[in-house]
Design a protein around this motif. Structure first.
Motif, mmCIF file in Angstrom:
data_model
loop_
_atom_site.group_PDB
_atom_site.id
_atom_site.type_symbol
_atom_site.label_atom_id
_atom_site.label_comp_id
_atom_site.label_asym_id
_atom_site.label_seq_id
_atom_site.Cartn_x
_atom_site.Cartn_y
_atom_site.Cartn_z
ATOM 1 N N ALA A 80 -58.755 43.957 49.989
ATOM 2 C CA ALA A 80 -59.808 43.644 49.014
ATOM 3 C C ALA A 80 -59.313 43.609 47.567
ATOM 4 C CB ALA A 80 -60.938 44.663 49.137
ATOM 5 N N THR A 81 -58.018 43.721 47.360
ATOM 6 C CA THR A 81 -57.476 43.702 45.997
ATOM 7 C C THR A 81 -57.736 42.333 45.362
ATOM 8 O OG1 THR A 81 -55.754 45.253 46.653
ATOM 9 C CG2 THR A 81 -55.400 44.035 44.607
ATOM 10 N N PRO A 82 -58.282 42.327 44.158
ATOM 11 C CA PRO A 82 -58.567 41.036 43.499
ATOM 12 C C PRO A 82 -57.293 40.192 43.318
ATOM 13 C CG PRO A 82 -59.642 42.841 42.336
ATOM 14 C CD PRO A 82 -58.730 43.467 43.360
ATOM 15 N N ALA A 83 -57.455 38.901 43.467
ATOM 16 C CA ALA A 83 -56.323 37.971 43.340
ATOM 17 C C ALA A 83 -55.643 38.110 41.989
ATOM 18 C CB ALA A 83 -56.795 36.539 43.559
ATOM 19 N N ALA A 84 -56.394 38.372 40.935
ATOM 20 C CA ALA A 84 -55.795 38.516 39.601
ATOM 21 C C ALA A 84 -54.839 39.700 39.551
ATOM 22 C CB ALA A 84 -56.889 38.672 38.548
ATOM 23 N N VAL A 85 -55.174 40.766 40.242
ATOM 24 C CA VAL A 85 -54.293 41.943 40.285
ATOM 25 C C VAL A 85 -53.025 41.614 41.078
ATOM 26 C CG1 VAL A 85 -54.075 44.330 41.099
ATOM 27 C CG2 VAL A 85 -56.208 43.559 40.005
ATOM 28 N N ASP A 121 -51.711 38.694 41.557
ATOM 29 C CA ASP A 121 -50.926 37.747 40.757
ATOM 30 C C ASP A 121 -50.151 38.459 39.648
ATOM 31 O OD1 ASP A 121 -51.892 35.724 42.359
ATOM 32 O OD2 ASP A 121 -53.360 35.003 40.881
#
Length: 93
Positions: free
Chosen positions: A28-33, A35
């Motif tokens: 569930a880690t956000p894509a921005a993190v 990246d």
């Protein structure tokens, strides 16, 4: 096992072992993190001091994408699952 001898010298001609290290995050880690962490790791891998220190310890420092690392994990998991199944090994309850 005698660490000064190769696996082939010990009679294990078809056995090869690769050890890898990597970073993983919860699904569930956000894509921005993801990246941002990926960019920082990829940048570190281009720095001479980082590469030199790891290579001095015998490490190869490939620059893999997240997808390539996922493929490595999937491939190794399948390979070692077959090995474990072939041995009949069972975990203790």
């Amino acid at each position: 096992m005698d660490c000064a001898r190769t696996l082939a010298e010990l009679g294990y001609r078809d056995l090869s072992l690769n050890v890898w290290f990597g970073l993983a995050a919860p699904a569930a880690t956000p894509a921005a993190v993801i990246d941002a962490v990926t960019a920082a790791v990829m940048k570190a891998q281009t720095e001479t001091e980082f590469r030199t220190k790891l290579q001095a310890q015998g490490f190869d420092v490939p620059r893999e994408s997240g997808a390539a690392f996922e493929a490595t994990i999937a491939s190794d998991t399948a390979r070692w699952a077959r090995v474990v199944q072939a041995t009949g090994f069972k975990a203790n309850d």
